[in-house]
Design a protein around this motif. Structure first.
Motif, PDB file in Angstrom:
ATOM      1  N   SER A 168       9.103   4.613   3.491  1.00 57.37           N
ATOM      2  CA  SER A 168       8.301   3.817   4.412  1.00 57.37           C
ATOM      3  C   SER A 168       8.032   2.422   3.856  1.00 57.37           C
ATOM      4  O   SER A 168       8.057   1.431   4.592  1.00 57.37           O
ATOM      5  N   ALA A 169       7.795   2.341   2.556  1.00 56.97           N
ATOM      6  CA  ALA A 169       7.536   1.039   1.935  1.00 56.97           C
ATOM      7  C   ALA A 169       8.755   0.129   2.051  1.00 56.97           C
ATOM      8  O   ALA A 169       8.625  -1.052   2.386  1.00 56.97           O
ATOM      9  N   LEU A 170       9.940   0.672   1.805  1.00 54.12           N
ATOM     10  CA  LEU A 170      11.158  -0.143   1.924  1.00 54.12           C
ATOM     11  C   LEU A 170      11.398  -0.578   3.363  1.00 54.12           C
ATOM     12  O   LEU A 170      11.789  -1.719   3.617  1.00 54.12           O
ATOM     13  N   TRP A 171      11.163   0.317   4.302  1.00 56.01           N
ATOM     14  CA  TRP A 171      11.375  -0.005   5.710  1.00 56.01           C
ATOM     15  C   TRP A 171      10.430  -1.127   6.167  1.00 56.01           C
ATOM     16  O   TRP A 171      10.856  -2.086   6.809  1.00 56.01           O
ATOM     17  N   VAL A 172       9.165  -1.008   5.810  1.00 50.70           N
ATOM     18  CA  VAL A 172       8.190  -2.030   6.212  1.00 50.70           C
ATOM     19  C   VAL A 172       8.471  -3.347   5.505  1.00 50.70           C
ATOM     20  O   VAL A 172       8.344  -4.425   6.092  1.00 50.70           O
ATOM     21  N   LYS A 173       8.897  -3.289   4.246  1.00 52.81           N
ATOM     22  CA  LYS A 173       9.208  -4.519   3.504  1.00 52.81           C
ATOM     23  C   LYS A 173      10.376  -5.266   4.148  1.00 52.81           C
ATOM     24  O   LYS A 173      10.343  -6.482   4.280  1.00 52.81           O
ATOM     25  N   ARG A 174      11.393  -4.534   4.567  1.00 53.29           N
ATOM     26  CA  ARG A 174      12.521  -5.172   5.254  1.00 53.29           C
ATOM     27  C   ARG A 174      12.071  -5.837   6.546  1.00 53.29           C
ATOM     28  O   ARG A 174      12.546  -6.909   6.889  1.00 53.29           O
ATOM     29  N   HIS A 175      11.163  -5.187   7.255  1.00 51.78           N
ATOM     30  CA  HIS A 175      10.665  -5.799   8.483  1.00 51.78           C
ATOM     31  C   HIS A 175       9.801  -7.023   8.195  1.00 51.78           C
ATOM     32  O   HIS A 175       9.784  -7.955   8.991  1.00 51.78           O
ATOM     33  N   SER A 176       9.102  -7.024   7.086  1.00 49.64           N
ATOM     34  CA  SER A 176       8.294  -8.206   6.767  1.00 49.64           C
ATOM     35  C   SER A 176       9.197  -9.417   6.521  1.00 49.64           C
ATOM     36  O   SER A 176       8.843 -10.541   6.858  1.00 49.64           O
ATOM     37  N   PHE A 177      10.388  -9.191   5.949  1.00 51.88           N
ATOM     38  CA  PHE A 177      11.342 -10.290   5.782  1.00 51.88           C
ATOM     39  C   PHE A 177      11.896 -10.740   7.129  1.00 51.88           C
ATOM     40  O   PHE A 177      12.161 -11.918   7.344  1.00 51.88           O
ATOM     41  N   MET A 195       0.830  -1.201   0.000  1.00 51.25           N
ATOM     42  CA  MET A 195       0.000   0.000   0.000  1.00 51.25           C
ATOM     43  C   MET A 195       0.871   1.259   0.000  1.00 51.25           C
ATOM     44  O   MET A 195       0.522   2.257  -0.634  1.00 51.25           O
ATOM     45  N   GLN A 196       2.004   1.227   0.683  1.00 52.45           N
ATOM     46  CA  GLN A 196       2.912   2.371   0.700  1.00 52.45           C
ATOM     47  C   GLN A 196       3.506   2.597  -0.686  1.00 52.45           C
ATOM     48  O   GLN A 196       3.665   3.732  -1.116  1.00 52.45           O
ATOM     49  N   TYR A 197       3.853   1.514  -1.399  1.00 57.55           N
ATOM     50  CA  TYR A 197       4.365   1.647  -2.769  1.00 57.55           C
ATOM     51  C   TYR A 197       3.321   2.282  -3.684  1.00 57.55           C
ATOM     52  O   TYR A 197       3.652   3.027  -4.597  1.00 57.55           O
ATOM     53  N   LYS A 198       2.064   1.966  -3.456  1.00 60.60           N
ATOM     54  CA  LYS A 198       0.977   2.522  -4.267  1.00 60.60           C
ATOM     55  C   LYS A 198       0.564   3.911  -3.784  1.00 60.60           C
ATOM     56  O   LYS A 198      -0.361   4.501  -4.339  1.00 60.60           O
ATOM     57  N   GLU A 199       1.225   4.411  -2.740  1.00 59.65           N
ATOM     58  CA  GLU A 199       0.951   5.717  -2.131  1.00 59.65           C
ATOM     59  C   GLU A 199      -0.485   5.812  -1.638  1.00 59.65           C
ATOM     60  O   GLU A 199      -1.173   6.816  -1.822  1.00 59.65           O
ATOM     61  N   LYS A 200      -0.931   4.753  -0.984  1.00 60.03           N
ATOM     62  CA  LYS A 200      -2.264   4.699  -0.399  1.00 60.03           C
ATOM     63  C   LYS A 200      -2.128   4.468   1.103  1.00 60.03           C
ATOM     64  O   LYS A 200      -1.166   3.886   1.585  1.00 60.03           O
ATOM     65  N   GLY A 201      -3.115   4.902   1.847  1.00 57.35           N
ATOM     66  CA  GLY A 201      -3.144   4.650   3.275  1.00 57.35           C
ATOM     67  C   GLY A 201      -2.324   5.656   4.067  1.00 57.35           C
ATOM     68  O   GLY A 201      -1.814   6.650   3.561  1.00 57.35           O
ATOM     69  N   PHE A 202      -2.203   5.381   5.357  1.00 58.69           N
ATOM     70  CA  PHE A 202      -1.500   6.267   6.279  1.00 58.69           C
ATOM     71  C   PHE A 202      -0.008   6.264   5.975  1.00 58.69           C
ATOM     72  O   PHE A 202       0.577   5.219   5.708  1.00 58.69           O
ATOM     73  N   LEU A 203       0.617   7.427   6.028  1.00 58.33           N
ATOM     74  CA  LEU A 203       2.039   7.560   5.747  1.00 58.33           C
ATOM     75  C   LEU A 203       2.833   7.369   7.035  1.00 58.33           C
ATOM     76  O   LEU A 203       2.751   8.165   7.955  1.00 58.33           O
ATOM     77  N   PHE A 204       3.599   6.276   7.130  1.00 56.88           N
ATOM     78  CA  PHE A 204       4.415   5.964   8.300  1.00 56.88           C
ATOM     79  C   PHE A 204       5.808   6.558   8.121  1.00 56.88           C
ATOM     80  O   PHE A 204       6.755   5.856   7.789  1.00 56.88           O
ATOM     81  N   ASN A 205       5.942   7.852   8.340  1.00 54.54           N
ATOM     82  CA  ASN A 205       7.235   8.502   8.184  1.00 54.54           C
ATOM     83  C   ASN A 205       7.336   9.641   9.184  1.00 54.54           C
ATOM     84  O   ASN A 205       6.411  10.444   9.312  1.00 54.54           O
ATOM     85  N   ASN A 206       8.470   9.737   9.884  1.00 55.52           N
ATOM     86  CA  ASN A 206       8.632  10.769  10.903  1.00 55.52           C
ATOM     87  C   ASN A 206       8.561  12.166  10.327  1.00 55.52           C
ATOM     88  O   ASN A 206       8.037  13.079  10.962  1.00 55.52           O
TER      89      ASN A 206
END
Length: 83
Positions: free
Chosen positions: A58-67, A25-36
């Motif tokens: 944010s998308a890269l950060w969350v993707k790394r955590h999913s791994f 969803m972050q890659y598609k620029e949808k939803g809440f933006l998780f960035n400081n």
């Protein structure tokens, strides 16, 4: 495999899938933006800011955590002996 290990693996798998969906969803620029930078900006700055690089970060950060959540599912931590 014990029942407790199975429960933990199912929980980790659910966390991994959830993180992967958020990343998509972050890659598609949808939803809440998780960035400081976005969270600490004022309302005026938020309206004027270019959000695309923040969504990508944010998308890269969350993707790394999913791994990271999937690592125990591979069996690698169980094969390491610490003795």
């Amino acid at each position: 495999m014990e029942i407790l290990e199975t429960i933990v693996l199912v929980i980790l798998l659910c966390m991994s899938i959830t993180a992967f969906i958020i990343s998509y969803m972050q890659y598609k620029e949808k939803g809440f933006l998780f960035n400081n930078a976005y969270l600490y900006a004022s309302k005026k700055e938020r309206n004027e800011m270019n959000k695309k690089p923040h969504y990508r970060q944010s998308a890269l950060w969350v993707k790394r955590h999913s791994f990271g959540y999937r690592l125990p599912l591979t069996g690698i931590p169980q094969s390491i002996e610490l003795e």
